[in-house]
Design a protein around this motif. Structure first.
Motif, PDB file in Angstrom:
ATOM      1  N   LYS A 181       3.071   2.777   2.747  1.00  0.00           N
ATOM      2  CA  LYS A 181       2.680   2.517   3.998  1.00  0.00           C
ATOM      3  C   LYS A 181       2.855   1.194   4.546  1.00  0.00           C
ATOM      4  N   ASP A 182       2.642   0.185   3.783  1.00  0.00           N
ATOM      5  CA  ASP A 182       2.592  -1.075   4.325  1.00  0.00           C
ATOM      6  C   ASP A 182       3.078  -2.119   3.060  1.00  0.00           C
TER       7      ASP A 182
ATOM      8  N   THR B 102       0.656  -1.323  -0.208  1.00  0.00           N
ATOM      9  CA  THR B 102      -0.017  -0.118  -0.031  1.00  0.00           C
ATOM     10  C   THR B 102       0.788   1.052   0.044  1.00  0.00           C
ATOM     11  N   ASP B 103       0.864   2.182  -1.016  1.00  0.00           N
ATOM     12  CA  ASP B 103       1.711   3.077  -1.104  1.00  0.00           C
ATOM     13  C   ASP B 103       1.231   4.400  -0.259  1.00  0.00           C
ATOM     14  N   SER B 104       1.878   5.607  -0.586  1.00  0.00           N
ATOM     15  CA  SER B 104       1.417   6.782   0.356  1.00  0.00           C
ATOM     16  C   SER B 104       0.468   7.274   0.116  1.00  0.00           C
TER      17      SER B 104
ATOM     18  N   SER C 195       4.195   4.774  12.510  1.00  0.00           N
ATOM     19  CA  SER C 195       3.626   6.072  12.646  1.00  0.00           C
ATOM     20  C   SER C 195       4.274   6.851  11.522  1.00  0.00           C
ATOM     21  N   SER C 196       4.901   6.318  10.513  1.00  0.00           N
ATOM     22  CA  SER C 196       5.640   7.027   9.613  1.00  0.00           C
ATOM     23  C   SER C 196       5.830   6.255   8.314  1.00  0.00           C
ATOM     24  N   LEU C 197       5.872   6.827   7.127  1.00  0.00           N
ATOM     25  CA  LEU C 197       5.799   6.245   5.816  1.00  0.00           C
ATOM     26  C   LEU C 197       7.302   5.445   5.802  1.00  0.00           C
TER      27      LEU C 197
ATOM     28  N   GLU D 106       1.500  -1.466   8.472  1.00  0.00           N
ATOM     29  CA  GLU D 106       0.819  -0.100   8.293  1.00  0.00           C
ATOM     30  C   GLU D 106       0.549   0.685   9.551  1.00  0.00           C
TER      31      GLU D 106
ATOM     32  N   ASP E 101      -2.406   5.302  -0.686  1.00  0.00           N
ATOM     33  CA  ASP E 101      -3.259   4.203  -0.373  1.00  0.00           C
ATOM     34  C   ASP E 101      -3.612   3.366  -1.781  1.00  0.00           C
TER      35      ASP E 101
END
Length: 739
Positions: free
Chosen positions: A88-89, A2-4, A214-216, A211, A6
């Motif tokens: 993100k994930d 999952t990118d920045s 608390s940070s990318l 995810e 979403d």
């Protein structure tokens, strides 16, 4: 992934190769890219999957890679680069296609015993930080210079409710169906935080980059990250025992003599000097300090919390903190002086599994983080190794990439900036680990680092870059002459690169030999031999070369050590050709001069900028050079070289013992990989044929011409590509705009 924004990206496999095929194990290599519905490529990945005979589990070594080049404006390499990939994930999901009747969850904490929990269908464990005393270390800053860890250790949730918390977890997790039980275990779970495992109905999810952080996450340009985990499916009860051993796997240990015999054929015999002495006792005590006691590898890393997915495996460079009293000072070692090799040598000598554990952790880190995995940057940067954090400066947001923009105000204007360099290209530890483990990651690292040496020796790769560099060098020479003799320092190329015996030439020679031993490809041997001829001669005047200028020229011993290794490898193969004899004469020539002129560095502390513990340790290199030279010397020089080898070894140990800072990382790293010729005092039963030079005479001039600038210009014209020229101009223009 999952990118920045979403958006979700899924893996697309482009290539599958059978990499290992034996009765006990089958190994697949998968290569591909992450794409979304628009078929765009986000990042690359490759994965090695190992299947084992009659086992219900499979091992994955899964690597994500950003193969872009960094922008590195002005020579700074900070987090937040425009060509980094932010997300993100990244999770791996194992669905159980079986009617689910219940779930099983098992947790093992670091330390004795197993804490087991059997829970429902909505379970999550999240390791947010290391759980150590310094878990909020600024070692973990992100691209915005913030520390994103939010709580100490890990938390366990059931249906969204926290039911347990602790410091460090090494969890197993499994999902039970009607007929089958699927389970998963990730190596170094807490050490590579943040990490998560979860069960959602009949899906087992492994959060490699969860995810909940608390940070990318930022995968820097040219950076990769590998995670190793086991996944399996079995019939019967929900038990984790099939991979319980993976928490602390068995390590096969062979007698030290076996390694000694295999790696130094033909079998060596000792010179008649006692191996055990007061000084060798000091040596053993010092090297043992790195795996046992208050200054061990493990304790050093606790001080700065050298954990997390990007940091784990590196070692705190505590020697750089002598002028900085701040408790949160961060400096990364990045395998300087091949600490991986030194650890492997100590494992072979002692049989202590702690050394192998240390070597593998460091090697895995270097292979992922410290090597610049791109072919899209400047020729000399591509596939190179980032050197240690800049001297005496905090790493700041450069992380493991040496130079931060924060350093600019703390350094002279003309000495700021840089990038991966052959001065710090260390591959021998990877070579030994590959021979021991068969892990292809280490083989890949050796060959990648060897390609960087080719890049550096044969660069520039475009006509425009060649013209630019030639003009710059001419300008420097004019400037030096204009300032007169008082301002005429040795050129960077002459001291540090390939025009003489130095660190870059010595480490490069070693790496080329590593690649040849590993692959058998003659191109590496030929390049190594060309480098020897290019850098040294038995007609050199060491006095005129200013080799006694310790601050600038101490590195010549690095080259002589590499030259001695070249001779040992060639002698083992009974390859006594022209190049062997040329190298032998050079080694004897330099050793003879050293015997008459060299002294322990700390005898003249006034000419040293920092007369510290590192200089005492560096004297051990002279001991090695003399010991090797004794193997190939005429009879009238052999005893002289043996005496000098013992002298410098004893001086190194005696003076180092006097320092309260003797257990700093750098001096210990030097000791780990050196001192063996004196400690073991080896000799070879063969006699080097002194007449080889005459029998295998080869003219020197054609070899030198091939290595000259004219040869490079002709090669660039022959391989001219307008696309490459335009690409180089764009790269330079982009760097100029950034500056």
């Amino acid at each position: 992934i999952t990118d920045s924004r979403d958006e979700v990206w899924v893996p697309c496999v482009d290539e599958i190769v059978i990499e290992h095929d034996t009765f006990l194990k089958k190994g697949l290599f998968l290569k591909g890219r992450f794409r979304n519905k628009h078929k765009k490529t986000m990042m690359d990945f490759f994965c090695r999957i190992s299947f084992f005979y009659q086992k219900s589990y499979v091992k994955f070594d899964f690597t994500i890679l950003n193969k872009n080049a960094a922008c590195h404006p002005g020579g700074a390499w900070d987090l937040g680069d425009k060509n980094s990939i932010f997300f993100k994930d990244l999770s791996i999901i194992f669905p159980l296609d079986d009617t689910t009747t219940g779930q099983g969850f098992y947790l093992r904490e670091t330390g004795p015993g197993v804490n087991a929990f059997k829970l429902g269908s909505d379970v999550l464990i999240h390791q947010n930080s290391s759980g150590g005393q310094n878990w909020q270390s600024k070692n973990h800053v992100d691209q915005k210079n913030r520390i994103p860890v939010s709580f100490k250790g890990y938390k366990l949730f059931d249906s969204g409710k926290e039911i347990h918390h602790g410091l460090r977890s090494s969890p197993f997790m499994g999902v039970k169906g009607n007929k089958f039980f699927t389970f998963c275990f990730l190596e170094n779970f807490w050490q590579n935080f943040p990490k998560s495992m979860s069960i959602k109905k009949n899906r087992l999810c492994l959060g490699l980059f969860p995810e909940a952080y608390s940070s990318l996450f930022e995968l820097q340009a040219g950076e990769q990250k590998t995670h190793s985990f086991y996944w399996g499916v079995q019939r019967g009860p929900d038990q984790y025992h099939p991979v319980n051993w993976a928490v602390d796997p068995l390590i096969p240990i062979l007698p030290g003599q076996h390694y000694f015999d295999v790696l130094t054929r033909p079998k060596p015999v000792p010179i008649e000097i006692p191996a055990r002495s007061k000084e060798s006792g000091i040596y053993q005590k010092l090297v043992d300090a790195l795996v046992d006691g208050p200054d061990s590898f493990w304790e050093k890393n606790k001080r700065v919390d050298e954990y997390g997915w990007r940091n784990f495996g590196d070692i705190f460079a505590d020697h750089e903190s002598v002028f900085n009293t701040k408790q949160d000072f961060i400096s990364h070692y990045n395998n300087q002086y091949d600490l991986v090799k030194g650890s492997i040598f100590q494992f072979m000598r002692s049989g202590s599994p702690q050394w192998l554990k240390m070597a593998k952790q460091m090697a895995n880190h270097v292979a992922d983080i410290d090597i610049y995995h791109t072919q899209k940057d400047k020729t000399q940067f591509n596939q190179g190794m980032f050197w240690h954090t800049d001297h005496h400066l905090d790493a700041s947001t450069s992380s493991h990439r040496t130079i931060s923009i924060a350093h600019k105000s703390q350094k002279p204007q003309k000495s700021f900036g840089g990038g991966p360099a052959p001065d710090h290209n260390y591959a021998t530890g990877f070579l030994y680990l590959y021979w021991m483990t068969g892990d292809f990651r280490y083989k890949d690292a050796v060959l990648e680092l060897a390609e960087n040496i080719f890049n550096c020796i044969n660069e520039p790769s475009t006509v425009m870059e060649l013209v630019f560099q030639t003009g710059r060098n001419i300008g420097r020479q004019i400037g030096h002459k204009a300032w007169g003799s008082k301002f005429h320092p040795p050129s960077y190329a002459g001291v540090y690169r390939f025009d003489g015996p130095g660190r870059a030439s010595g480490n490069s020679l070693n790496t080329l030999m590593d690649a040849w031993l590993l692959s058998g490809e003659k191109k590496y041997l030929h390049q190594a031999e060309k480098m020897i001829v290019m850098c040294v001669s038995d007609k050199d005047d060491p006095q005129e070369m200013d080799l006694l200028n310790a601050e600038l020229r101490w590195m010549y011993t690095v080259f002589l050590q590499a030259l001695a290794r070249y001779l040992s490898i060639k002698a083992e193969m009974s390859d006594f050709d022209w190049f062997f004899e040329f190298a032998r004469r050079v080694l004897i020539h330099y050793a003879t001069w050293m015997a008459e002129n060299e002294y322990p560095y700390l005898e003249k502390p006034d000419i040293l900028e920092f007369p510290n513990e590192t200089w005492a340790a560096q004297d051990i290199r002279k001991s090695d050079v003399f010991a090797f030279a004794a193997l190939y010397a005429p009879v009238h020089l052999k005893d002289i070289f043996i005496e000098k080898s013992c002298f410098f070894f004893n001086q190194s140990m005696t003076r180092l013992e006097e320092f309260g800072t003797k257990t700093y990382t750098r001096p210990l790293a030097i000791l780990l990989a050196h001192g063996y010729p004196r400690l073991e005092l080896l000799n070879y039963p063969h006699q080097t044929p002194i007449t080889a030079f005459q029998k295998n005479h080869m003219p020197l001039k054609p070899i030198m011409e091939k290595m000259g600038k004219a040869g490079k210009f002709k090669a660039n014209i022959k391989n001219f590509s307008l696309k490459k020229e335009i690409k180089w101009i764009k790269l330079q223009w982009g760097a100029l705009v950034d500056r």
